[in-house]
Design an enzyme around this catalytic site. Structure first.
Site, mmCIF file in Angstrom:
data_model
loop_
_atom_site.group_PDB
_atom_site.id
_atom_site.type_symbol
_atom_site.label_atom_id
_atom_site.label_comp_id
_atom_site.label_asym_id
_atom_site.label_seq_id
_atom_site.Cartn_x
_atom_site.Cartn_y
_atom_site.Cartn_z
ATOM 1 N N HIS A 143 0.843 -1.207 0.000
ATOM 2 C CA HIS A 143 0.000 0.000 0.000
ATOM 3 C C HIS A 143 0.879 1.258 0.000
ATOM 4 O O HIS A 143 0.921 1.946 -1.005
ATOM 5 C CB HIS A 143 -1.019 0.042 1.150
ATOM 6 C CG HIS A 143 -1.900 -1.162 1.208
ATOM 7 N ND1 HIS A 143 -2.701 -1.550 0.151
ATOM 8 C CD2 HIS A 143 -2.108 -2.112 2.170
ATOM 9 C CE1 HIS A 143 -3.357 -2.658 0.468
ATOM 10 N NE2 HIS A 143 -3.010 -3.023 1.682
ATOM 11 N N ASP B 210 -4.826 -8.455 -3.494
ATOM 12 C CA ASP B 210 -5.108 -8.224 -2.078
ATOM 13 C C ASP B 210 -6.411 -8.881 -1.600
ATOM 14 O O ASP B 210 -6.418 -10.061 -1.285
ATOM 15 C CB ASP B 210 -5.085 -6.697 -1.836
ATOM 16 C CG ASP B 210 -5.128 -6.315 -0.364
ATOM 17 O OD1 ASP B 210 -5.180 -7.202 0.488
ATOM 18 O OD2 ASP B 210 -5.093 -5.108 -0.068
#
Ligand code: ZN
Length: 454
Positions: free
Chosen positions: A269, A320
């Site tokens: 991220h 993810d």
């Protein structure tokens, strides 16, 4: 051992850019080798690309994709999504995990991912008691990858505390938890499963879940001296504020100051960065692990892509939470988020005349391979023999030449353009069909129906 076993001919093969009339030869270990002497190459197709590594996956979350899209009582955010995820995670054991992960990995292969980095924290029984075989959940992922025929970088996750203040794990987080010695035992046990298609690395869940002394102890251990290291970082503003309050620095800044962050690291991220953090992260050589469809779904924020690329930063993509399983969609979202926020076009291409699709595909191959810690992502000798063949007859590719085919693949249309997929020298997808997809999908359906009843 390294004799040419089979060879394929591509009208055009992607080697950083398009090369014409390329022969690709595989040796007995499932890697590309020099093609000399491979005269009897069979034609693979017109447009041949390396398979894309997926650098961030929580496989079990595939089964809850679409179950957290209804508005709750207050402002929904990452934290309300996490409640749904915890409730769901509580019901999954090794057999269910294997069924879910195998289905997910089939979907990944069909979409063009040939390598998956599994950030795995669902270690113990729901009440926190280890399974009789403590690595049972990890092995479910190894087995799922083998069934599907995808290569795996398994990243068992160290998860110790419920916040920066060091509070203990809540009841529903207990199955994630280890102390340092328990974690290192798991890591050592998993290293025995390494092979050409399985790599084992290290994951620290996040700074909020790993105290500083534990991070130091794990990184100093003999088991941590090679292989990839991944961490979730700076995904949420609340996390940035807590880190500032309790460690006196922003998360990425703190990590760069307290660990030897280098090319072995992937910072997943890294959404909320100052300009200074952006350039420091780029200079470190670490990979920014971007998961644009999940970050959009969870309302996380936007990564500073242009500044990071201008500073020479390395990036890769991950699916993810698996709200979407498609490298094309990740790359589109990565670029479109930037266009929407800057009101400009063609952001990822930093030089005049550069193609956005080519820039993104090239960057994500390189960063993804680095994050995976395996020689993948290139159609060149020594790299694992993974490739994608685009669907030559598709109208979407009609009249496309080398200057436009990758942009058309990344940006145009919603039809599947990946027709065939080779992984480790084996065809796992032919004519859009995975070799075992019916059985794997039927088992998945039965498991998810059972979970829905529980
Ligand atoms: Zn994650």
């Amino acid at each position: 051992m390294t004799e040419v076993e089979r060879a394929w001919r591509a009208d055009f093969a992607w080697r950083q850019g398009w090369s014409k009339d390329v022969v690709l030869a595989v040796d007995g270990t499932g890697r590309w080798r020099e093609a000399a002497g491979a005269a009897s190459a069979e034609r693979a197709g017109r447009w041949v690309l390396p398979g894309m590594p997926n650098l961030h996956s929580h496989a079990f979350q595939r089964a809850m994709a679409g179950l957290a899209e209804r508005r709750g009582r207050s402002d929904d955010s990452f934290w309300s999504w996490r409640e749904t995820m915890y409730a769901f995670a509580a019901a999954i054991g090794p057999e269910a995990l294997q069924a879910i992960a195998a289905q997910l990995y089939v979907e990944m292969l069909k979409a063009g991912y040939t390598q998956v980095c599994e950030f795995h924290y669902l270690h113990h029984q729901p009440d926190g008691t280890p399974y009789a075989l403590p690595k049972a959940m990890s092995l479910a992922l190894v087995e799922a990858a083998r069934e599907a025929g995808i290569a795996l970088t398994l990243l068992p996750v160290l998860y110790m505390t419920g916040g920066f203040d060091g509070r203990p794990l809540a009841a529903r987080q207990r199955r994630f938890g280890h102390d340092v010695s328990g974690y290192l035992r798991l890591l050592e046990a998993l290293r025995r499963h390494e092979g050409p298609a399985v790599r084992v690395g290290i994951a620290l869940h996040s700074l909020r879940a790993v105290p500083e002394e534990a991070m130091r102890a794990v990184l100093a251990s003999g088991l941590a001296q090679d292989g990839p290291i991944h961490i979730h970082i700076a995904e949420q503003l609340g996390e940035v504020q807590d880190c500032l309050a309790l460690r006196g620095a922003r998360p990425v800044e703190w990590l760069l100051d307290h660990a030897q962050v280098d090319a072995r690291w992937t910072l997943v991220h890294a959404t909320h960065l100052t300009g200074h953090e952006t350039s420091r992260l780029a200079r470190s050589g670490a990979v920014a692990g971007l998961c644009p469809s999940t970050e959009a779904n969870l309302g996380d924020g936007l990564f500073p892509l242009a500044d990071y690329l201008d500073a020479g930063g390395t990036l890769g993509i991950g699916s993810d939470s698996h709200i979407s399983v498609s490298p094309v969609e990740e790359l589109r979202w990565l670029e479109y988020g930037q266009r929407l926020s800057t009101r400009h076009r063609n952001i990822a291409a930093r030089g005049q005349g550069e193609s956005v699709g080519e820039t993104l595909w090239r960057a994500a191959l390189r960063g993804g391979a680095q994050a995976a810690g395996l020689p993948v992502g290139e159609l060149g000798p020594g790299h694992r023999a993974d490739l994608l063949v685009l669907d030559e007859p598709s109208p979407l590719l009609a009249a496309r030449g080398t200057d436009a085919v990758l942009d058309s693949f990344v940006f145009a249309g919603n039809q599947q353009l990946v027709r065939h997929v080779l992984c480790g020298g084996e065809w796992v997808v032919r004519d859009f069909h995975h070799r075992d997809e019916e059985r794997i999908a039927a088992r998945y359906r039965a498991v998810v129906e059972e979970l829905a009843r529980s």
